[in-house]
Write an enzyme that holds these catalytic residues in place. Sequence first.
Site, PDB file in Angstrom:
ATOM      1  N   GLU A 164       7.461  -6.466   5.595  1.00 54.88           N
ATOM      2  CA  GLU A 164       6.327  -5.576   5.859  1.00 54.88           C
ATOM      3  C   GLU A 164       5.027  -6.363   5.720  1.00 54.88           C
ATOM      4  O   GLU A 164       4.861  -7.109   4.757  1.00 54.88           O
ATOM      5  CB  GLU A 164       6.315  -4.398   4.876  1.00 54.88           C
ATOM      6  CG  GLU A 164       5.305  -3.337   5.282  1.00 54.88           C
ATOM      7  CD  GLU A 164       5.288  -2.151   4.325  1.00 54.88           C
ATOM      8  OE1 GLU A 164       4.961  -1.049   4.765  1.00 54.88           O
ATOM      9  OE2 GLU A 164       5.607  -2.333   3.141  1.00 54.88           O
ATOM     10  N   ALA A 300       5.999  -5.285  -5.153  1.00 54.52           N
ATOM     11  CA  ALA A 300       7.333  -4.767  -4.847  1.00 54.52           C
ATOM     12  C   ALA A 300       7.352  -4.243  -3.425  1.00 54.52           C
ATOM     13  O   ALA A 300       6.313  -3.923  -2.853  1.00 54.52           O
ATOM     14  CB  ALA A 300       7.723  -3.656  -5.823  1.00 54.52           C
ATOM     15  N   MET A 301       8.559  -4.174  -2.849  1.00 56.41           N
ATOM     16  CA  MET A 301       8.719  -3.742  -1.463  1.00 56.41           C
ATOM     17  C   MET A 301       9.943  -2.850  -1.345  1.00 56.41           C
ATOM     18  O   MET A 301      11.020  -3.177  -1.838  1.00 56.41           O
ATOM     19  CB  MET A 301       8.849  -4.973  -0.541  1.00 56.41           C
ATOM     20  CG  MET A 301       9.185  -4.661   0.903  1.00 56.41           C
ATOM     21  SD  MET A 301       7.946  -3.623   1.666  1.00 56.41           S
ATOM     22  CE  MET A 301       8.927  -2.838   2.943  1.00 56.41           C
ATOM     23  N   GLU A 336       8.507   2.796  -5.559  1.00 56.62           N
ATOM     24  CA  GLU A 336       9.363   2.240  -4.506  1.00 56.62           C
ATOM     25  C   GLU A 336      10.521   3.179  -4.162  1.00 56.62           C
ATOM     26  O   GLU A 336      10.963   3.235  -3.014  1.00 56.62           O
ATOM     27  CB  GLU A 336       9.901   0.869  -4.932  1.00 56.62           C
ATOM     28  CG  GLU A 336       8.821  -0.167  -5.246  1.00 56.62           C
ATOM     29  CD  GLU A 336       7.814  -0.347  -4.130  1.00 56.62           C
ATOM     30  OE1 GLU A 336       8.180  -0.179  -2.947  1.00 56.62           O
ATOM     31  OE2 GLU A 336       6.647  -0.670  -4.430  1.00 56.62           O
TER      32      GLU A 336
END
Length: 884
Positions: A164, A300-301, A336
């Site tokens: 992303e 974070a993803m 998340e």
Amino acid sequence: MQRSLISLAVMALLGLSAGAPTLAAAPAAKAAQVTTQLPRTAVPTHYALSLTPDAANSRFSATVTIALDVKQTTSSLTLNAADLKFSAAALSAGPGKAPQAASKIDVDNDKQTATFHFADALKPGSYQLKLDYTGVIGTQASGLFSLDYENGGAKQRALYTQFENSDARRMIPSWDEPFYKATFALEATIPAGQMAVSNMPVTSTTKLADGRELVRFATSPKMSTYLLFFGLGEFERATAVQDGVELGVVTQKGALGQAQFALDSSRDVLKEYNDYFGVKYPLPKLDNIAAPGRSQFFSAMENWGAIFTFENSILLNPRVATQSDKEASFLVAAHEMAHQWFGDLVTMAWWDDLWLNEGFATWMETRTTTRLHPEWNWDLRTVGIREGAMELDALATTHPVVQRIATVEQASQAFDNITYSKGASVIRMLENYVGEDAWRAGVRSYMAKHAYGNTVSDDLWREVEKAAHKPVTAIAHDFTLQPGVPLIRVADAVCKNGKTTIQLTQGEFSKDQDNKKPLSWRVPVIAQTIGNASARTLVSGGKGSLTLPGCGAVLVNADQTGYYRTLYTPKAFGALAGSFASMSTIDQLGLLSESWAMGLAGLMPASSFMDLANNAPANAAPEVWQKIAGTLAGLHDSYEGKPEQRAALDRFARAKLAPVLARIGWEASKDEAGPVANLRETLIVALGEVGDEGVIAEARRRYAASATDPSAMPAALRQPILGVIAANADVATWDQLRAAAKAEQSNLIKSQLYDLLGAASDKALAQRALDLALTDEPDATAGASIISHVASNHPDLAFDYALSHREQVEKIVDGASRSRYFPGLGRRSADPAMIGKLQAYAKDNLPPEAQGDVKRAISAIEYRIKVRTQRLPQITDWLKQHAV
């Protein structure tokens, strides 16, 4: 976001696994209605990817077979591709049909596309495009990248992906846009003994003749390319089961013991979200992959089923973890995991509506933390979230929550406090307006209707409006389709027969446009006389009124759910200040924030905040004292270059804050509340900042004693003590911290120690930290962080250094954040010369569409200069009148 595969039969790879979700997919919106940078001639339905990474040589080879539907007759197919080299490309119309090799392959590096030309025209129908290619494994978090670290004295290299917003194209040629959803079947050839992780569970592992292993993963549900994940390394995995889903935390070997809290948090959050959303989490597993290192862009993803998180944001090392670290770990899980629904299951059609992902995840993280950990008082943090948004939103350089995104670079710059924090604050206001039950019903309907599909904001408003039977869309449009902060002016109240009437007028709060014609909003307003029940109205057409039960001081935006500023008359504010001690904690925080913002903008005396802080009761909530301490420490910075005035401010700050620290002490009491522990951290750092000799001496004593007595610097105090030590370091102390960083075995602690080297107040030591940042001593992701820490105290020095070493610095910064990193270094400056430097940097290095962060940095600098020249004198005069 908080911020891998050969040799399967084509038909097997193109089929859905038996465990595929059974929810009906939403009908796709018409492609013509959705922004795209690719031709609309074809759409993918499935990717079968075979990946062979070569970590040692930072390369990979791959084969992908893409099932696609041609919609219009064409002689070429254009996909996104970046830094990929193609060796073969062929198209077939199905099993048994002779493949047609591409007659030509055109790669456009600027547009990040690859176009495959074919001699025979492709008529509408289904095809399979097979591509053989190679690519690069980077060292920063873009595409497929490596992170090097030490484990037990041995050097290790792990691989991860970060896609992303638009970097899947660096590993897989694809329609790399959120609207082009497809299923993914992944296999990878890996070294024996290593662990591979992806979105779905491993279905088989086959030993190969050369000693390597072929790992196959189950086919994913239909999802956007940016959610695909692959990780590989010397990993361990802890697991638990909740609601039939296997939850996991993946760490480097030896760190698994630090993951228990994250695993427990995941169980609690999954149970909560399954209930809240009304659609159960649809994948068979959900991992959280904790990685060493860090990014300047994200922590974070939300990859579906495989959340990627830098370990400093989720693992709790017992040597150093504080209460705030514990809260941050839970917050990452809540944020998340919210994306597994808002973003993954239902995805915005294009980056214009990124806030549908990030604003909702930010709102859900706060709601969920408040619900599952009420002892942390996390609902009070909503005031700070709102203030963070308004700080940007009141400048001329702001943008709407729903904004027009035309390029990949603009999409990267959309990950800001308007998208996250304003989005969350507007949601909180609207939920309060329609009621929790109606809001949840609307969200559930939205999830069920659009599962596996793409949406725009109006799809959500439509469902909430149906559930609430209230005109939500009009209000939502006012707050999301136009920028800025409404201002509610409150006339003096009139009390008669035990009831108070107030008149309200809507304007606009701006920090840098004094004569701006205000926009118009429909503003839900809640007000009360202190100690009595509240009343509500909708200010529409610029005016409104309220009749409140009781008489006394009137508080507008009671409970702080509204996204607007409130301007009182001096008489009304004086009454509120006199009632400060009897307000709820959240309203105390709101009034402190309001007075500070209004004072700096010139709409109230800048000393208004000082009056409130001076009269704050000793037993005020820890969060109130944290707010006061943080603001006073920030004022210390504002008096840069004015030693006499700074000394007066510092004396006042020490007089107010030192007794608070003395009351709670340096050592935690038994069963101490989390907010008290957080306050202690804040006070130690703030008092160190304003030169409290007792705090600095105690920090130094404990630091020296810790060499032989670990209890002198327990985990709860380690970070604030070292913060004071680093800020006040001399050469010998700085060298001692550096030696500790080099010797440290824990990668998480090592990163913290290297960051501290950039925190020195001494300019010569800050320069040494900058020089160190570009060496090989810190790991590949630590250098950029060191420079950022130097910028906190020495923004001009850090910016000049980074710009003079631009090529070296760009190598240690994520590709997606380079256009944001340099202006981020300079934005804390108060030197007018920095404005020209930023403008020159943008002109020489950035296309117009990538200059948003530069413009915002310049606005921040201009406002800071305005505050220091026009507002600080009022505070200086106040300090003279209240000399201590």
